[in-house]
Design a protein around this motif. Structure first.
Motif, short mmCIF file in Angstrom:
data_model
loop_
_atom_site.label_atom_id
_atom_site.label_comp_id
_atom_site.label_asym_id
_atom_site.label_seq_id
_atom_site.Cartn_x
_atom_site.Cartn_y
_atom_site.Cartn_z
N LYS A 27 -0.76 -28.06 -13.17
CA LYS A 27 0.48 -26.87 -12.96
C LYS A 27 0.32 -25.86 -13.40
O LYS A 27 0.42 -24.57 -12.87
CB LYS A 27 1.94 -27.68 -13.94
CG LYS A 27 2.19 -28.74 -12.53
CD LYS A 27 3.27 -28.00 -11.63
CE LYS A 27 3.81 -28.92 -10.86
NZ LYS A 27 5.08 -28.65 -9.45
N ALA A 28 -0.42 -25.50 -14.43
CA ALA A 28 -0.80 -23.90 -15.12
C ALA A 28 -2.16 -24.02 -13.88
O ALA A 28 -2.22 -22.77 -13.78
CB ALA A 28 -1.53 -24.44 -16.17
N LEU A 29 -3.17 -23.97 -13.63
CA LEU A 29 -3.69 -23.88 -12.57
C LEU A 29 -3.57 -23.31 -11.91
O LEU A 29 -3.84 -22.16 -10.77
CB LEU A 29 -5.09 -24.27 -11.83
CG LEU A 29 -5.69 -25.43 -13.21
CD1 LEU A 29 -6.99 -26.65 -12.89
CD2 LEU A 29 -6.99 -24.02 -13.70
N ILE A 30 -2.32 -23.88 -10.86
CA ILE A 30 -1.21 -23.34 -9.45
C ILE A 30 -0.84 -21.59 -10.00
O ILE A 30 -1.19 -21.34 -9.06
CB ILE A 30 -0.11 -24.25 -8.93
CG1 ILE A 30 -0.33 -25.77 -9.22
CG2 ILE A 30 0.70 -23.71 -8.00
CD1 ILE A 30 0.12 -26.40 -8.71
N ALA A 31 -0.22 -21.44 -11.25
CA ALA A 31 0.28 -20.28 -11.46
C ALA A 31 -0.29 -20.00 -11.83
O ALA A 31 -0.37 -18.07 -11.54
CB ALA A 31 0.88 -20.57 -12.50
N PHE A 32 -1.68 -19.67 -11.99
CA PHE A 32 -2.79 -18.82 -11.41
C PHE A 32 -3.71 -18.61 -10.21
O PHE A 32 -4.92 -17.85 -10.40
CB PHE A 32 -4.41 -18.22 -12.69
CG PHE A 32 -3.32 -18.82 -14.36
CD1 PHE A 32 -2.97 -16.79 -14.61
CD2 PHE A 32 -2.97 -19.63 -15.28
CE1 PHE A 32 -3.09 -17.22 -15.83
CE2 PHE A 32 -2.52 -18.90 -16.47
CZ PHE A 32 -2.17 -17.63 -16.62
N GLY A 33 -3.45 -19.38 -9.27
CA GLY A 33 -3.62 -19.44 -8.42
C GLY A 33 -4.60 -20.25 -8.25
O GLY A 33 -5.91 -19.60 -7.11
N ARG A 34 -4.91 -21.30 -8.54
CA ARG A 34 -6.43 -21.77 -8.47
C ARG A 34 -5.94 -22.85 -8.18
O ARG A 34 -6.68 -24.17 -8.84
CB ARG A 34 -7.19 -22.22 -9.97
CG ARG A 34 -7.47 -20.57 -10.75
CD ARG A 34 -7.99 -20.71 -11.96
NE ARG A 34 -8.67 -21.87 -12.12
CZ ARG A 34 -8.93 -21.41 -14.03
NH1 ARG A 34 -8.31 -20.98 -14.39
NH2 ARG A 34 -10.28 -22.44 -13.90
N LYS A 35 -5.16 -22.62 -6.72
CA LYS A 35 -5.30 -24.25 -5.57
C LYS A 35 -6.29 -25.79 -6.11
O LYS A 35 -5.88 -26.27 -6.10
CB LYS A 35 -4.80 -24.31 -5.32
CG LYS A 35 -3.55 -25.25 -4.17
CD LYS A 35 -2.95 -24.81 -3.17
CE LYS A 35 -1.75 -26.16 -2.83
NZ LYS A 35 -1.44 -25.40 -1.10
#
Length: 307
Positions: free
Chosen positions: A104-112
């Motif tokens: 979820k943290a990675l998604i928040a920074f666009g690292r899908k």
């Protein structure tokens, strides 16, 4: 809507002084033990008192991850999960939570793409655990994780299964999460009226728990759904109601976002004065990066209509 409660009791994990919740790493439930102490401080106190990397320490850590996720403190969440991933002593139940929050943290920074790898690891463990425990909340967790990865058919299948097998459940958390996730699927189908009905049921289920965070999400979700329906006055009402459950220091991200949404709604109602007043309340630095453009759009609308 973000589903995040991924705790399971294995052996010593639920033992010790930090076992406030038998099934979930719900920081709000845990922090109700000492409501006069700010929740983040209460968690830090327990971490300081526990032996590092003990069962009690890991349990407190899961409450901390839940708090950081709920308060949208994604940079700190990414740092904490990255540090935990380096440890060799993670139990399976802790590991799945770290994978989930890290994703979820990675998604928040666009690292899908990176996030999908960790979400897949969490899914594999969750499926194994569900086969053993058969807990309805575990089933909803699985459904939400599949939804997060864009696997809508699998998500819908699991939600229908959970609803049919636990039709008579009175567990407010289960009913809140079940209906919130059903609303997500209705949103994808473009059936916002159905979504609003599910979200009202979710709100009714969670209201008696007096959990500020869940009420913030429940009211905010309803506000967004009514905005999508084009019922802007109702949307304003639900977003405004959500503010009653916020604490400015702990809910700064939600506060800024919801104030911005109210300003946007007044611009959609073509009401300049309240739109301008609500926009002035927004602390721009607290907005998620992907909502800063919306701020600029509402600001531009206000400027154009002031002339």
């Amino acid at each position: 809507m973000k589903y995040k409660k991924l705790l399971f009791c294995f052996g010593l994990l639920c033992a010790g002084s930090v076992s406030a919740s038998e099934h979930l790493s719900d920081h709000e439930v845990f922090c109700q033990m000492q409501p006069q102490v700010p929740c983040d401080e209460f968690i830090r106190q327990h971490l300081a008192q526990a032996e590092p990397h003990s069962a009690d320490w890991f349990k407190a850590k899961t409450y901390q991850l839940d708090y950081l996720f709920d308060k949208q403190q994604f940079k700190t969440l990414l740092d904490e999960t990255s540090a935990l991933l380096k440890l060799q002593s993670l139990s399976q139940s802790i590991e799945v939570q770290v994978y989930f929050y890290h994703a979820k943290a990675l998604i928040a920074f666009g690292r899908k793409n990176e996030a999908l790898l960790f979400a897949d690891k969490a899914t594999q463990i969750l499926e194994q655990i569900y086969q053993v425990f058969g807990d309805p909340l575990r089933m909803v967790e699985l459904a939400n994780l599949h939804y997060s990865m864009g696997q809508i058919a699998q998500s819908k299948r699991l939600l229908l299964l959970a609803e049919s097998q636990f039709l008579r459940s009175k567990d407010p958390l289960f009913l809140f999460e079940l209906n919130s996730n059903k609303a997500l699927l209705s949103d994808i189908a473009g059936n916002f009226a159905e979504s609003a009905s599910f979200r009202k049921t979710a709100l009714e289920a969670v209201a008696p728990l007096q959990h500020n965070g869940k009420n913030i999400v429940a009211y905010g979700n309803l506000g967004r759904t009514y905005q999508l329906l084009g019922d802007y006055p109702q949307a304003v009402y639900y977003y405004t109601e959500s503010l009653k459950f916020m604490q400015p220091e702990q809910d700064a991200h939600h506060l800024a976002l919801y104030q911005l949404k109210i300003a946007e709604l007044y611009s959609q109602l073509n009401q300049l004065q309240p739109a301008t007043e609500w926009l002035a309340k927004v602390e721009f630095a607290q907005l998620p990066v992907n909502r800063q453009n919306l701020y600029l759009q509402v600001e531009s609308w206000c400027q154009q209509h002031t002339k």
